[in-house]
Design an enzyme around this catalytic site. Structure first.
Site, PDB file in Angstrom:
ATOM      1  N   GLU A   7       0.874  -1.185   0.000  1.00 33.82           N
ATOM      2  CA  GLU A   7       0.000   0.000   0.000  1.00 33.82           C
ATOM      3  C   GLU A   7       0.897   1.217   0.000  1.00 33.82           C
ATOM      4  O   GLU A   7       1.196   1.803   1.035  1.00 33.82           O
ATOM      5  CB  GLU A   7      -0.950  -0.021   1.202  1.00 33.82           C
ATOM      6  CG  GLU A   7      -2.015   1.072   1.100  1.00 33.82           C
ATOM      7  CD  GLU A   7      -3.010   1.079   2.248  1.00 33.82           C
ATOM      8  OE1 GLU A   7      -3.291   0.000   2.814  1.00 33.82           O
ATOM      9  OE2 GLU A   7      -3.495   2.168   2.585  1.00 33.82           O
ATOM     10  N   ASP A 282       1.634   1.978   3.828  1.00 38.31           N
ATOM     11  CA  ASP A 282       0.785   3.174   3.684  1.00 38.31           C
ATOM     12  C   ASP A 282       1.629   4.448   3.535  1.00 38.31           C
ATOM     13  O   ASP A 282       1.200   5.532   3.912  1.00 38.31           O
ATOM     14  CB  ASP A 282      -0.212   3.322   4.831  1.00 38.31           C
ATOM     15  CG  ASP A 282      -1.548   3.873   4.343  1.00 38.31           C
ATOM     16  OD1 ASP A 282      -1.658   4.235   3.162  1.00 38.31           O
ATOM     17  OD2 ASP A 282      -2.482   3.955   5.169  1.00 38.31           O
TER      18      ASP A 282
END
Ligand code: GRE
Ligand code: ZN
Length: 325
Positions: A7, A282
């Protein structure tokens, strides 16, 4: 140990309008820092990867991405252009970057075609979709062609959060709850459940759904979902597998992004198993170093750590394992 991260957000100057979902939510200096990092797909990012011991990032266009484009033809053109740009970034560093395609879900057929092009011509590993597309969710009958293509190509769809279509009443007067801290996760988990109850996984049993943030809370909910499905009026819905958790166990993979903590990791291990958990950071909204350090010291066997760090990604995304001499 090899680390493949799933991600990992980026944007370019050309695509900046599609990649600034939370500028208004974030603290200005935090957003400025993230914004700079989003735009860097070379020196600084590679240096941070080296420092954190991350070998490969699977890049995706930052939220809200192409989903935010209200004009269907413009969305198709923008997705094509975004995927071409992304393929160029990967081509510059093929040993460090791979990619998830952006999809113009404003037009299901065009999205299915673009997915085919992205995978077969550009070498992408699947697709990443940011929440709803102009109020349309992935259980929409018009988007079955996209699931058919995903299943046929045997690539996953990563469902990533973004701003909701509206602000639910329960959030009114509490803007602090709107965004990645809370509402995004609740909405994304709900979106995933629409796929279960909307029959997507009955029609496409081989579909592979990826969720970030350790499954957006869903692994915690399996027992309750099943027990209360036995309570609810089924309203004509028949689940071939009997219970909702059976679909999540079969069709869901989760990414460790934004969840550097034992409780959700152990919950996911118990609910889904080590074969269904993949590493992600992330970036640039979370720190690569923190995510990577957490994986190194998480309460895992070395075998499970290797699965989560790279083995599951190699299998799910078709990334060649490193050959050890
Ligand atoms: C995320 O992907 O989790 C994210 C964004 C934008 C801002 C903050 C954030 O995409 O956590
Ligand atoms: Zn993210």
């Amino acid at each position: 140990m090899r680390k493949i991260a799933l991600e990992e957000h980026f944007v370019t100057e050309e695509l900046a309008a599609y990649g600034a979902s939370t500028a208004a939510v974030a603290q200005p200096d935090v957003w400025a820092g993230a914004s700079r990092r989003l735009l860097d797909v070379a020196e600084r990012r590679l240096a941070e990867m080296d420092e954190a011991g991350i070998d490969l990032q699977v890049l995706s266009l930052n939220a809200p991405g192409i989903q935010a484009e209200p004009d269907t033809r413009a969305a198709v053109a923008a997705a094509t252009s975004a995927n071409d740009i992304l393929a160029g970034i990967v081509a510059n560093h093929p040993d460090r970057f791979a990619a998830f395609a952006a999809l113009p879900l404003q037009d299901g057929k065009a999205a299915a075609q673009e997915l085919d092009r992205a995978v077969n011509e550009l070498g992408m590993k699947g697709a990443l979709v940011n929440a709803h597309t102009q109020g349309r969710y992935l259980d929409d009958p018009e988007l079955r062609v996209v699931w058919e293509q995903l299943e046929g190509l045997d690539v996953p769809l990563f469902l990533h959060p973004a701003g909701g279509f509206d602000v639910p009443h329960v959030l009114s007067g509490h803007p602090e709850l709107v965004g990645p801290m809370w509402s995004w996760g609740a909405e994304t988990a709900t979106h995933a459940l629409r796929l279960v109850f909307g029959g997507v996984f009955d029609e496409f049993p081989g579909a592979k759904l990826l969720l970030g943030h350790m499954g957006e809370g869903l692994p915690f909910a399996f027992w309750r979902l099943d027990s209360r499905w036995d309570f609810h009026d089924h309203r004509g819905i028949e689940l071939a597998l009997g219970h909702p958790s059976a679909y999540l166990r079969r069709n869901l993979w989760v990414v460790t992004s934004g969840a550097c903590s034992d409780a959700p990791l152990v919950c996911s291990l118990l609910a889904l198993g080590a074969d269904r958990i993949l590493f992600g950071t992330d970036y640039p909204f979370e720190s690569m170093a923190v995510a990577s350090d957490y994986l190194d010291r998480a309460p895992l066997s070395d075998e499970d750590r290797a699965k989560i760090g790279h083995g599951n990604a190699e299998r799910l995304l078709g990334i060649a394992p490193l050959v050890t001499p």
